[in-house]
Scaffold this motif. Structure first.
Motif, PDB file in Angstrom:
ATOM      1  N   UNK A 204       0.816  -1.408  -0.028  1.00 37.56           N
ATOM      2  CA  UNK A 204       0.001   0.010   0.009  1.00 37.56           C
ATOM      3  C   UNK A 204       0.819   1.227  -0.113  1.00 37.56           C
ATOM      4  N   UNK A 205       1.988   1.138  -0.132  1.00 40.22           N
ATOM      5  CA  UNK A 205       3.039   2.263  -0.032  1.00 40.22           C
ATOM      6  C   UNK A 205       3.531   2.500  -1.485  1.00 40.22           C
ATOM      7  N   UNK A 206       4.071   3.745  -1.638  1.00 37.99           N
ATOM      8  CA  UNK A 206       4.789   4.453  -2.991  1.00 37.99           C
ATOM      9  C   UNK A 206       6.098   3.439  -2.779  1.00 37.99           C
ATOM     10  N   UNK A 312       6.779   4.672   3.433  1.00 33.94           N
ATOM     11  CA  UNK A 312       7.127   3.726   4.483  1.00 33.94           C
ATOM     12  C   UNK A 312       6.175   2.446   4.254  1.00 33.94           C
ATOM     13  N   UNK A 313       6.765   1.262   4.405  1.00 35.91           N
ATOM     14  CA  UNK A 313       5.938   0.226   4.296  1.00 35.91           C
ATOM     15  C   UNK A 313       5.184  -0.031   5.527  1.00 35.91           C
ATOM     16  N   UNK A 314       4.270  -0.919   5.596  1.00 34.80           N
ATOM     17  CA  UNK A 314       3.796  -1.389   6.959  1.00 34.80           C
ATOM     18  C   UNK A 314       4.813  -1.712   7.841  1.00 34.80           C
ATOM     19  N   UNK A 326      15.108   1.337   8.366  1.00 35.15           N
ATOM     20  CA  UNK A 326      14.880  -0.014   7.929  1.00 35.15           C
ATOM     21  C   UNK A 326      13.514   0.081   7.190  1.00 35.15           C
ATOM     22  N   UNK A 327      12.735   1.061   7.494  1.00 37.09           N
ATOM     23  CA  UNK A 327      11.421   1.455   6.986  1.00 37.09           C
ATOM     24  C   UNK A 327      11.369   2.878   6.284  1.00 37.09           C
ATOM     25  N   UNK A 328      12.725   3.744   6.463  1.00 39.44           N
ATOM     26  CA  UNK A 328      12.797   4.798   5.528  1.00 39.44           C
ATOM     27  C   UNK A 328      12.024   5.959   6.416  1.00 39.44           C
ATOM     28  N   UNK A 329      12.756   6.439   7.361  1.00 33.71           N
ATOM     29  CA  UNK A 329      11.915   7.617   8.132  1.00 33.71           C
ATOM     30  C   UNK A 329      12.962   8.906   8.161  1.00 33.71           C
ATOM     31  N   UNK A 330      13.743   9.123   6.914  1.00 33.69           N
ATOM     32  CA  UNK A 330      14.547  10.296   6.914  1.00 33.69           C
ATOM     33  C   UNK A 330      13.682  11.244   6.479  1.00 33.69           C
ATOM     34  N   UNK A 368       1.820  -0.181  17.050  1.00 30.52           N
ATOM     35  CA  UNK A 368       3.104   0.403  16.496  1.00 30.52           C
ATOM     36  C   UNK A 368       2.928   1.153  15.408  1.00 30.52           C
ATOM     37  N   UNK A 369       2.327   0.658  14.270  1.00 29.21           N
ATOM     38  CA  UNK A 369       2.408   1.313  12.931  1.00 29.21           C
ATOM     39  C   UNK A 369       1.579   2.789  13.196  1.00 29.21           C
ATOM     40  N   UNK A 370       0.456   2.599  13.735  1.00 30.69           N
ATOM     41  CA  UNK A 370      -0.332   3.619  13.925  1.00 30.69           C
ATOM     42  C   UNK A 370       0.281   4.817  14.861  1.00 30.69           C
TER      43      UNK A 370
END
Length: 549
Positions: A204-206, A312-314, A326-330, A368-370
């Motif tokens: 569901x992510x780009x 960001x993925x789930x 690892x999820x991309x939070x920059x 966590x995701x939320x």
């Protein structure tokens, strides 16, 4: 080959990676329950050996995790005193007034740091609380439970021969099992990549976008040093190759400066040579004058996640969670991700503690995701979500103009652009060489600019040569038959450590992998136009040994 038998150790939480995300998670878990069994596994020879970051640190994550960090001696010793933003031309520069920059770009209250040293200090805090930290323990495999959940990792496997078979000194490693497994491997982590694919976490992510960040530490003339000064630039030389990116120059203490350069990996022209763009940049009058009479004391490189909010993925998977990069939070415009990495570790720890207290394990970490998307991290990334797509589509000026307005509006509510898509992956963005002109780069002068192999020696990287190469080709014929034929062999240029080269001519051309040079940036895994290269971990302790990055 017969299945390898390994001993297993049981923990409450197994954490892969002793970076800011993993260490924050470990510390927070112990704050919540001192009796939890928590282990952190680090592939570097010591904590901090593989940490490379700018870095100007926003202390928001550290404030939340260890409010009395100053009293405890955290190595945040250089507060930012001055912000400079420049647009460069080949011979000059134009300063962008600070007043027109969105408030989030202000570095007041932030610190110029070595994230390697920050992580070393964090590891000391964690160990004092009872966290077990094992450096030199590369995690080479995931271990799955009966229901398909991640229940652990294989770590500490040593002594394979070059053909992949156990050698005379082979050690099979151990399985470390946990109620939950946290992956804080950093950008394009090998286990994270597997988990994202297995559980379709990116459905569901780009697409994720990346940059290649290269950094040198210089000792300069004390008269030119200005402790606490932060300078960012855009424009030349990347404007000439129609590539995106920019630079940073951070004055820390002891007459040292961090000189860094980021090239967005979505460039079209396969002749672009990111490392040489960096070396060329240092010859700009603004930079050359600063470095004149100084000496480079360290070098390194790593990829940077740039996709942000929409990429960001789930973050939750059965049995664990993705943390930090690892999820991309920059936050790309700020060139900052360490604060979000820390906040993600805290959020994951709190979700795991709630689950373990309820007698759960091996399931999804509900909440966590939320917590990430709706909390401080999501808000930080949401404000800047359109800067990268605008830059990729329309170039630097549009990104500065339209993107700047969008950031201003997002600071006080919602922007006018919605959420733009990134389009192609960085690998797919690479076009055939026939569509582009070759680029001639000036030869390094050995004073301001250096050839790759000379600089790689200043990363202090080392790999035991008899082990299997940790860089795998899906099809060994593709580098020559496809990538060289169609794309002019871009791996010989996009690697900042000179790992890949084509030797011989014509029908005798061979593709050579000098894996001993690898600094673990993972650019090859990202940018290879055929997606034919997979980066995996070498045996534990191998790779760069960054002292103060």
């Amino acid at each position: 080959m017969a299945e390898i038998e390994r001993e297993a150790m049981e923990y409450d939480v197994v954490i892969v990676g002793a970076g800011p995300a993993g260490l924050s998670a470990a510390i927070r878990l112990k704050q919540l329950d001192a009796d939890l069994n928590v282990v952190v596994l680090e592939k570097g020879s010591e904590v901090g050996a593989h940490i490379l970051s700018g870095a100007v640190l926003d202390p928001v994550g550290l404030n939340k995790l260890i409010p009395d960090w100053k009293e405890k001696g955290a190595p945040l010793n250089v507060p930012v005193k001055e912000d400079n933003f420049y647009m460069l031309g080949e011979a000059g520069q134009l300063r962008i007034p600070n007043i027109v920059m969105p408030p989030l770009m202000n570095n007041h209250g932030n610190y110029i740091v070595s994230m390697g040293n920050v992580c070393r200090w964090m590891a000391e805090q964690a160990e004092e609380m009872g966290v077990e930290i094992f450096p030199g323990m590369a995690c080479s495999e995931l271990v799955y439970g009966e229901n398909g959940e991640v229940k652990g990792v294989v770590a500490g496997e040593f002594g394979k021969n070059a053909d992949g078979k156990p050698g005379p000194s082979y050690e099979p490693g151990m399985e470390l099992h946990g109620k939950y497994v946290f992956l804080g491997e950093g950008v394009r982590g090998s286990l994270s990549k597997q988990v994202i694919a297995k559980y379709d976490l990116a459905a569901k992510s780009d697409v994720q976008k990346y940059g290649l960040g290269m950094k040198e530490i210089w000792e300069i003339d004390p008269e030119k040093h200005s402790e606490g000064t932060v300078t960012h630039t855009s424009g030349w030389p990347l404007s000439e190759s129609k590539s995106g990116g920019g630079s940073f120059i951070y004055h820390l203490d002891n007459n040292q400066v961090y000189v860094g350069f980021v090239v967005h990996l979505g460039y079209k022209n396969p002749h672009v040579f990111p490392y040489m763009e960096f070396q060329r940049f240092k010859h700009h009058p603004l930079v050359a004058e600063l470095l004149k009479g100084g000496k480079r004391v360290a070098y390194g490189a790593r990829a940077i996640t740039e996709g942000g909010y929409q990429s960001m993925p789930q973050l939750e998977f059965p049995g664990g969670a993705l943390l930090g990069c690892s999820a991309g939070m920059v936050n790309l415009p700020r060139i900052k991700g360490n604060h979000n990495a820390m906040l993600s570790g805290i959020a994951a720890a709190e979700a795991a503690m709630e689950a373990i207290s309820a007698g759960r394990g091996g399931d999804l970490l509900d909440g966590y995701d939320t917590a990430v998307r709706k909390g401080e991290i999501g808000e930080d990334l949401r404000k800047v979500r359109n800067v990268k797509p605008l830059w990729s589509r329309y170039g630097l000026l549009a990104s500065l103009g339209i993107g700047g307005m969008d950031m201003w509006m997002n600071t006080f509510g919602n922007g006018f652009l919605g959420t733009l898509s990134h389009g192609k992956s960085d690998a797919d963005a690479t076009e055939e060489a026939s569509k582009h002109k070759e680029i001639e780069y000036p030869k390094p002068d050995g004073t301001l600019s250096f050839d790759r192999l000379t600089n790689v020696a200043f990363s202090f990287t080392n790999h035991e040569e008899s082990q299997p190469a940790h860089l795998h080709l899906t099809d060994p014929d593709v580098p020559v038959s496809v990538n060289l034929a169609k794309y002019a062999g871009p791996s010989a240029r996009y690697c900042p450590a000179g790992v890949y080269e084509f030797v011989g001519e014509g029908a005798e051309t061979k593709f050579q992998i000098n894996f001993q040079n690898c600094v673990h940036c993972k650019t090859c895994d990202i940018k290879d136009p055929s997606q034919n290269i997979t980066w995996t971990v070498p045996q534990g302790g191998d790779g760069p040994n960054y002292p103060n990055m």
